[in-house]
Design a protein around this motif. Structure first.
Motif, short mmCIF file in Angstrom:
data_model
loop_
_atom_site.label_atom_id
_atom_site.label_comp_id
_atom_site.label_asym_id
_atom_site.label_seq_id
_atom_site.Cartn_x
_atom_site.Cartn_y
_atom_site.Cartn_z
N ASN A 1 0.84 -1.18 0.00
CA ASN A 1 0.00 0.00 0.00
C ASN A 1 0.88 1.24 0.00
O ASN A 1 2.07 1.17 0.34
CB ASN A 1 -0.94 -0.01 1.21
N PRO A 2 0.33 2.39 -0.40
CA PRO A 2 1.16 3.60 -0.51
C PRO A 2 1.94 3.89 0.76
O PRO A 2 1.47 3.67 1.88
CB PRO A 2 0.13 4.70 -0.80
N GLY A 3 3.17 4.37 0.58
CA GLY A 3 4.03 4.69 1.70
C GLY A 3 5.45 4.87 1.23
O GLY A 3 5.72 5.04 0.04
N MET A 4 6.40 4.84 2.18
CA MET A 4 7.82 4.97 1.85
C MET A 4 8.50 3.64 2.09
O MET A 4 8.32 3.01 3.15
CB MET A 4 8.48 6.08 2.66
N TYR A 5 9.30 3.21 1.12
CA TYR A 5 9.93 1.90 1.19
C TYR A 5 11.39 2.01 0.79
O TYR A 5 11.72 2.64 -0.21
CB TYR A 5 9.24 0.92 0.24
N GLY A 6 12.27 1.34 1.57
CA GLY A 6 13.68 1.27 1.22
C GLY A 6 14.21 -0.12 1.52
O GLY A 6 13.79 -0.76 2.50
N GLY A 7 15.13 -0.62 0.68
CA GLY A 7 15.72 -1.92 0.94
C GLY A 7 14.73 -3.06 0.86
O GLY A 7 14.69 -3.91 1.75
N MET A 8 13.95 -3.15 -0.21
CA MET A 8 12.95 -4.20 -0.38
C MET A 8 13.53 -5.31 -1.27
O MET A 8 14.04 -5.03 -2.36
CB MET A 8 11.69 -3.64 -1.04
N ASN A 9 13.45 -6.55 -0.80
CA ASN A 9 13.97 -7.68 -1.57
C ASN A 9 12.86 -8.70 -1.80
O ASN A 9 12.27 -9.22 -0.83
CB ASN A 9 15.14 -8.34 -0.82
#
Length: 422
Positions: free
Chosen positions: A267-275
């Motif tokens: 869902n909408p948001g902020m994401y970093g380092g997704m594998n």
């Protein structure tokens, strides 16, 4: 001595009376004629104003159609009309402009004050005009490469195929060679415009290649929507293979790992380092996704989908597509992010974005990444349906793309030759 008989006296008196009556009758008969002449003058005056209104509107849409973006076209046409509007006979005039399907449309109105008709309650006559103009070439820029400081801003290697007969590629570098087209390349485009004076073509097929060409400037620079970045606090998660379905609520996430899930929904948001490792399907629900603080790694065999999504690169973090990934992404069709699929924070340092091996994919919307040196490898059967791309530079290796002009396609500089449609 003259003697007048009563009959003579009566005849003379009748003559004098009839002459007076004729004058009255003539005056009464002439009144409608005079009114008719006055009405004709009023209508002639309004016709004159309409002629000037139409010619001014025609000139305004022709001036506006030369600009490179819809907003610039509208602004130019409006300012031109306001400066040149006809003021004959103190006519009150106004005009409005819009762009649809790459055509600049204009309508204008004027209220012309009357003279004779005003005495009968008709103080003004309304006149109007319509006009539309478009580039005579019909060319729209689907790919714009904005790096002006290095050579080979466009490099197409053997096996690169791009089918975009209604699109132009514009390359803004001044450094020669501005582009290299190698053997085994097929760029089936309307026009390839390179600003540099030298282009190397080693036997590739490229549509209407022009050197020392007036490549357009970036029409979106400084005009993209601003984004509010959430605070630094974020959640980290690891999902093992025994969890088959994952739905992440909206939020701020970092260092999240997925392993062999059947489906993952974000869902909408902020994401970093997704594998994403061997997850079968990743779905993005509609909204804004901020990529910051680490890359997303989308690995082989996955389907990556999202309708009505905008992906914002807040720093040099990217979504990395690796291997045989099926990407199906489309931008919103309304609101602040209308038709924006990917874009980035202003002022980012130049960095690389490599897209590897996507297949049977569709991208729809504006991909605005002017800091990215983009390399596309082994991309097959990709339909960039109504897509517009702005990169720093572009390398095509063994690609098979089909592109049609997007809603935010940029007006070509070849649009200096424009024509009235009506």
């Amino acid at each position: 001595m003259n003697r007048r008989f009563p009959f003579d006296i009566a005849r003379q008196e009748f003559g004098r009376a009839s002459r007076g009556n004729v004058a009255v009758i003539f005056a009464l008969a002439a009144l409608p004629l005079l009114v008719g002449v006055g009405v004709a003058i009023d209508y002639a005056k309004s016709a004159n104003v309409r002629t000037h209104l139409q010619s001014t509107l025609d000139a305004a849409v022709l001036a506006g159609a030369r600009e490179s973006s819809p907003s610039a076209q509208i602004a130019k046409a409006q300012s031109f009309f306001d400066a040149q509007r006809p003021e004959q006979f103190s006519a009150k005039t106004s005009a409005s402009f819009s762009v649809a399907d790459h055509v600049l449309n204009g309508t204008a109105q004027a209220e012309v004050p009357t003279s004779i008709m005003a005495m009968f309650g008709r103080e003004t006559l309304d006149v109007s005009a319509k006009a539309a103009a478009a580039s005579s070439s019909g060319g729209k820029v689907c790919i714009l490469l904005v790096d002006q400081s290095r050579s080979q801003t466009l490099l197409a290697n053997s096996g690169a195929k791009l089918i975009a007969p209604d699109c132009e590629i514009h390359v803004r570098t001044n450094v020669s060679p501005g582009a290299i087209i190698n053997a085994g390349v097929n760029l089936d485009v309307k026009r390839t415009c390179v600003k540099a004076s030298t282009v190397i073509n080693n036997g590739g097929s490229v549509g209407n290649l022009e050197k020392s060409c007036d490549a357009i400037s970036d029409p979106y620079a400084g005009k993209m929507p601003s984004v509010s970045i959430p605070g630094a606090s974020c959640k980290s998660e690891n999902y093992n293979p025994d969890v088959s379905t994952v739905v992440l609520p909206a939020g701020n996430y970092c260092n999240v790992n997925f392993s062999n899930q059947t489906s993952v929904t974000l869902n909408p948001g902020m994401y970093g380092g997704m594998n994403f490792n061997q997850a079968r399907t990743v779905k993005l629900n509609p909204g804004l996704y901020i990529v910051k603080g680490g890359n997303w790694n989308v690995n082989s065999g996955m389907t990556f989908t999202g309708t009505g999504v905008t992906i914002y690169y807040a720093d040099n973090s990217i979504i990395q597509f690796n291997g045989n990934v099926n990407v199906q992404l489309s931008a919103p069709t309304s609101g602040s992010y209308d038709d924006i699929l990917f874009y980035e924070a202003p002022g980012l340092s130049q960095s690389n974005w490599v897209i590897n091996g996507t297949s049977s994919s569709t991208l729809r919307g504006l991909i605005y990444l002017p800091s990215k040196a983009v390399t596309i490898n082994s991309v097959s059967n990709v339909s960039a349906d109504k897509a517009t791309m702005v990169f720093a530079s572009l390398i095509l290796n063994n690609t098979n793309w089909t592109i049609t002009p997007g809603n935010k396609a940029m007006a070509s500089s070849s649009g200096g030759a424009v024509r009235l449609l009506y």
